[in-house]
Structures are given as structure tokens and as C-alpha cells.
Design an enzyme around this catalytic site. Sequence first.
Site, PDB file in Angstrom:
ATOM      1  N   GLN A  98       0.827  -1.208   0.000  1.00  0.00           N
ATOM      2  CA  GLN A  98       0.000   0.000   0.000  1.00  0.00           C
ATOM      3  C   GLN A  98       0.860   1.258   0.000  1.00  0.00           C
ATOM      4  O   GLN A  98       0.567   2.229  -0.708  1.00  0.00           O
ATOM      5  CB  GLN A  98      -0.927  -0.002   1.217  1.00  0.00           C
ATOM      6  CG  GLN A  98      -2.031  -1.032   1.149  1.00  0.00           C
ATOM      7  CD  GLN A  98      -2.935  -0.994   2.371  1.00  0.00           C
ATOM      8  OE1 GLN A  98      -2.603  -0.373   3.389  1.00  0.00           O
ATOM      9  NE2 GLN A  98      -4.076  -1.659   2.295  1.00  0.00           N
ATOM     10  N   ASP A 116       4.247   1.994  11.766  1.00  0.00           N
ATOM     11  CA  ASP A 116       3.256   1.610  12.761  1.00  0.00           C
ATOM     12  C   ASP A 116       2.786   2.865  13.502  1.00  0.00           C
ATOM     13  O   ASP A 116       3.610   3.631  14.021  1.00  0.00           O
ATOM     14  CB  ASP A 116       3.895   0.611  13.725  1.00  0.00           C
ATOM     15  CG  ASP A 116       2.966   0.162  14.845  1.00  0.00           C
ATOM     16  OD1 ASP A 116       1.772   0.512  14.826  1.00  0.00           O
ATOM     17  OD2 ASP A 116       3.462  -0.541  15.751  1.00  0.00           O
ATOM     18  N   GLU A 134     -11.393   3.277   9.669  1.00  0.00           N
ATOM     19  CA  GLU A 134     -11.361   1.815   9.748  1.00  0.00           C
ATOM     20  C   GLU A 134      -9.943   1.277   9.922  1.00  0.00           C
ATOM     21  O   GLU A 134      -9.548   0.315   9.262  1.00  0.00           O
ATOM     22  CB  GLU A 134     -12.046   1.218   8.512  1.00  0.00           C
ATOM     23  CG  GLU A 134     -13.506   1.627   8.419  1.00  0.00           C
ATOM     24  CD  GLU A 134     -14.203   1.185   7.144  1.00  0.00           C
ATOM     25  OE1 GLU A 134     -13.863   0.099   6.628  1.00  0.00           O
ATOM     26  OE2 GLU A 134     -15.078   1.923   6.659  1.00  0.00           O
ATOM     27  N   HIS A 138      -7.484  -2.372  13.855  1.00  0.00           N
ATOM     28  CA  HIS A 138      -6.349  -3.249  13.551  1.00  0.00           C
ATOM     29  C   HIS A 138      -5.243  -3.156  14.608  1.00  0.00           C
ATOM     30  O   HIS A 138      -4.242  -3.862  14.493  1.00  0.00           O
ATOM     31  CB  HIS A 138      -5.744  -2.890  12.197  1.00  0.00           C
ATOM     32  CG  HIS A 138      -6.500  -3.462  11.023  1.00  0.00           C
ATOM     33  ND1 HIS A 138      -6.704  -4.808  10.856  1.00  0.00           N
ATOM     34  CD2 HIS A 138      -7.068  -2.860   9.957  1.00  0.00           C
ATOM     35  CE1 HIS A 138      -7.376  -5.020   9.741  1.00  0.00           C
ATOM     36  NE2 HIS A 138      -7.616  -3.860   9.177  1.00  0.00           N
TER      37      HIS A 138
END
Length: 279
Positions: A98, A116, A134, A138
Site C-alpha cells: 500500500q 506503525d 477503519e 487493527h
Amino acid sequence: MIYPRTRHEPPTVGAHYDVLDAYYREIWGEHVHHGLWETGDETPAEATRALIDLVADRAAIAAGARVCDVGCGYGGTARVLHGSRGADVTGLTVSRVQFAYAFERAGEGLNFLCRDWLANELPASSFDAVIAIESLSHMADKARAFRECARVARPGGRVVVCDWLAGETPSRVQRQTLLEPICREGRLPSLATAREYKALAQEAGLRVERFEDLSGRVGRTWLICLRRLGRRLAVDPEARRFLLGPRNPDRAFALSMVRIPLAYRTGAMRLGVLTMSRH
């Protein structure tokens, strides 16, 4: 919170998106999030844009705003915010694939990092708005995720989180047959409730201004994804071998495309938008 039996760390989450990259972009496009249907007549592209616009409105993003996009995916939202609102956007993703896609399409006013969020190393008080579409679901340490949102936002800055949430009182059957499998299959370390997110935000020093439940307006996303996936599987033997075969550790995610709409319909899972500001 709802926890799966398997713990998921950033490398696992990133690898999930890396392995399924081509299929994510085909099924969802470059915006890997829900669409928002107001009338039911919107195209998928219009519905996707509607969710971005809602988040941008809640974050009060205007020309010249410095925006941090937490879990930016392919950079689609960042490009929309820069192109339509004139914002300068920094996006973070843990997926190398990505990141490469977003970086190749970055221009002036766009900056992407493969990093991160829980170790983002961004300067404190450096953004007018922080958005997370969204992505916090995660992250294993959600308290820290909210603290980082508060830390990098300037005083008075806006923080808007749109995320997958568990219902407030799921039954044992809902937990075992819907929520826990969705967590495992979607690489979600846990699913929190709206009440838990509000508490984490307040503990992080954020003022909660409003919460909106979008569940009834986003479910069509999964019908579209299922149709697209079905068409691909019907005509592509290699896709069938890869997505459903034993060599793909993420093959079970296809099952979530059935579980998630059912979880929305039964109230076991919600999609919500939490609008906050930093004290």
C-alpha cells in the site's frame, strides 16, 4: 472488548494486506473502506466519497489544513482531501505494498510513511486534524492509539475516528459465530464498543463531541464486494486456487464477507464515527 484467539501484530496486519493486495484493489478499489449510502441510488464511487466527505466535514478540514491520515491504505482518502479541500496530508500504513502504491502517486502536499501508528515518531501538536478510517480496530493497544492521536493533534485540533465496533451487548452466539471469527479473519486484535472508544478518547485527553452510528447506511458495501468477488472466482481459476486454497493463510477472509453483513443486521457489529477535539 471482543478478542480473537490469535493475536495480531502490525507485521501480521501488513502482510495480510500485502498478500491480498490485488484482490483488495479489485474488490474495493483504492479506498479500502465502506461506502455511505444516503438515498440508495449512489454508485459505489459516490458512496465511498460520501464517507470521506462526512469524515472531512467532522474534522473541519479546509484549505491549508495539516491532516494526519492514520492507516491511509493506498492513499486514496489523502488524495481526495488534498485535491478537493487543499489540505496537506501525511498518511501512515503498515502495508509495504500500500505504501509503494501511495508513494508513487504522491505529489506536493502529500507525504506517506510505512510506519506503525503506535510508533509513529511524528512531532507533537503538529496537525490540525487527525483522521482514522477503519484502522484503529487493527491495533492491539487501542488506548495508546488514542493517546497518539491526541499527542500529534494541536490544541483545539480535531480527531475523527470511523471504525468497526462491537455492539454493546452481543450474545454468546454472536460473539462465537460472528465477532470472534471476523476478528481472526480480518486481522483485528480486538473489537471495542462505542462506549469503550469514548472512554479511551476521554482518558487520552480528547473531548468527545458526537458519535454517529452509520451501520444502516453502509451494509450495501458488502453486497457489492460479494458480487465482485463472485464474478472473479467464477471466471478465474487461479483466483479460486489462491483465495480458497491452502497456500493462502488469509483464505478465511472471504467468509467475513458473509459474516459482516449478518453482524450488522443483527446488531452484533456497528460502524461508527466518533468526533473529538483536543483540549
